[in-house]
Design a protein around this motif. Sequence first.
Motif, short mmCIF file in Angstrom:
data_model
loop_
_atom_site.label_atom_id
_atom_site.label_comp_id
_atom_site.label_asym_id
_atom_site.label_seq_id
_atom_site.Cartn_x
_atom_site.Cartn_y
_atom_site.Cartn_z
N ASN A 222 0.85 -1.20 0.00
CA ASN A 222 0.00 0.00 0.00
C ASN A 222 0.88 1.23 0.00
OD1 ASN A 222 -2.94 -1.00 0.40
ND2 ASN A 222 -1.71 -2.23 1.81
N TRP A 236 3.09 2.11 3.42
CA TRP A 236 2.75 2.60 4.76
C TRP A 236 3.49 1.83 5.84
CZ3 TRP A 236 0.74 7.15 5.46
CH2 TRP A 236 -0.08 7.71 4.46
N ASP A 237 3.85 0.56 5.57
CA ASP A 237 4.63 -0.16 6.58
C ASP A 237 6.12 -0.21 6.23
OD1 ASP A 237 4.25 -1.96 4.54
OD2 ASP A 237 2.89 -3.25 5.69
N GLU A 266 -16.17 8.54 -0.06
CA GLU A 266 -14.86 9.16 0.15
C GLU A 266 -14.09 9.34 -1.16
OE1 GLU A 266 -15.61 6.20 1.99
OE2 GLU A 266 -16.61 7.54 3.39
N ARG B 67 -10.06 5.11 3.74
CA ARG B 67 -10.13 6.57 3.63
C ARG B 67 -11.06 7.17 4.67
NH1 ARG B 67 -8.66 9.62 -0.83
NH2 ARG B 67 -6.99 8.53 -1.88
N THR B 77 -3.39 7.35 8.76
CA THR B 77 -3.10 6.18 7.93
C THR B 77 -1.87 5.43 8.41
OG1 THR B 77 -3.94 7.50 6.11
CG2 THR B 77 -2.92 5.42 5.54
N LYS B 78 -0.81 6.20 8.71
CA LYS B 78 0.46 5.60 9.13
C LYS B 78 0.23 4.70 10.35
CE LYS B 78 4.95 5.48 9.15
NZ LYS B 78 5.64 5.00 7.99
N TYR B 81 -1.76 1.45 9.78
CA TYR B 81 -0.95 0.35 9.26
C TYR B 81 -0.04 -0.25 10.33
CZ TYR B 81 -2.42 0.63 4.42
OH TYR B 81 -3.17 0.56 3.26
N PRO B 85 -1.32 -4.28 10.53
CA PRO B 85 -0.42 -4.33 9.38
C PRO B 85 -1.07 -4.92 8.13
CG PRO B 85 0.67 -5.15 11.35
CD PRO B 85 -0.78 -4.96 11.71
N LYS B 86 -0.58 -4.48 6.97
CA LYS B 86 -1.02 -4.91 5.62
C LYS B 86 -2.36 -4.31 5.21
CE LYS B 86 2.55 -7.53 4.67
NZ LYS B 86 3.51 -7.03 3.69
#
Lengths: 409, 105
Positions: A222, A236-237, A266, B67, B77-78, B81, B85-86
């Motif tokens: 992602n 993001w990870d 959205e 969203r 968002t950070k 995650y 995770p994922k």
Amino acid sequence: MKNLVILGAGTAGTMMLNKMDAMLDSSQWQITIVDQFETHYYQPGFLFIPFGIYSRKDVIKPKRDFFPSGTNVVMSEIDRIEPEQNRVLLKNNVVLNYDLLIVATGAKVAPGEIEGMQEDLWYKNIFDFYTIEGACALGEFFRHWEGGKLVLNVAEMPIKCPVAPLEFVFLADWWFTEQGIRDKVDIHYVTPLPGAFTKPRASGILGDFLDLKNIHLTSEFNISRVDNEEKKIVSWDETEVPFDVLVTIPTNMGDAAIERSGMGDELNFIPTDKHTLQSEAHENIFVIGDATNLPSSKAGSVAHFQADILAENLMSFIEGRPLRGKFDGHANCFIESGFGKGILIDFNYDTEPLPGKFPLPGVGPFSLLEETEMNHYGKIMFRWMYWNFLLRGKELPIESHMSMAGKRM
Amino acid sequence: METRELAGAAIAFDEDGHMANRQEWNENVALALAKEEGIDELNDRHWIVLNFMRKVFDEMGDAPSIRKLTKESGVNTKELYQLFPKGPAKKAAKIAGLPKPKGCI
């Protein structure tokens, strides 16, 4: 005189215009179509432009060539819909009152949604191919490129034509082989999905094609940002994928006018009944094609199958009858796989793509989920069908509802 | 549809592997589901997201997208995650005992 207003003269809007023009009594109904651009783009053709198979002139025609005479055509950007007043305000200050509204404003890429996407490397080492500008710029870049890391990244779902990114890497494998530099090009497919495609069985089979063609797959990625200095995308990870050229499928969003109207989710897609295509909030507003929030693919073939159902439901609505037309999520996609071959998939809301045969009177059968030359010709033939039959709202020999004939469970 | 034992109770699951009956859900079940997803404990931040998911589902009949989570849950968002995770939207819906979000195709 009653007014039917159609917003958007793309694939879905143009098909609906032609169908409703044939079905409605012109002494009782005036049809108006609104769009801000004069040129119709054959969007499935954008895929072929970076590889020099099509050029700009192969994918454009004037929109007006496909409008029946007697249509009221208004060229303007849409400001907003006021559903409680049954009217549409346009940016050119025209106000259109409607009795019945069809929203076909589509979806487009929004690269600005991703941090760093449109900075220093945009259209230098980063390209999209979902716009004519991006597809042409990438074609120009490839003609002079001598190889390196080619990364294709799908930013987030849903996107228009979910198979196009796969077709892109299949074609890249073929094209760089033809150029004699395939050994210098590392092709990497990076997707937020758990595998190569949205549906499990097709995902497995298409994933095997990626292996066969020596294309690397990174799934569940992602994207959070693009690092322009170090030429890498970061998730993001904090997983990183370096690139020399990045082909992005940016976030896809509905039209900004939908947001201004307060009618979207959205991503500015309109909540729509997935079977009848009536908007969930307003009974005299119907939505078709990419503008909906339906859990079906955003693709011209899907809009085509929806168009038959929607025309039937609009006539029922006008005559005060219940809406009997039920869209089943039918999608039918020729996947170009390179070296003159293609793969065909056919599916709906409830049945995922299955292997087997796809019968088509006079031409078929085509093979499902197998690579054949016949499927490639199906794809090439489709452009002609699109301009001459589909946009003009004429019947094609494919049922709107998916059929199980020929499919293997 | 399958049924298996989780946190001392027989729980039914749908074909997507999400819980089939919301009334069978409780905080212990949530913790057991989280462990299956590789999340060892559920802290206050996890619960902000899970409670938000359940509230939106009650109001809208569908679990929120990533969203909507970012915009309205109070967790960015950070961090989403980091917490899940994922796939935060899908994972959090699963742990909250909700069906797979319709937008997840």
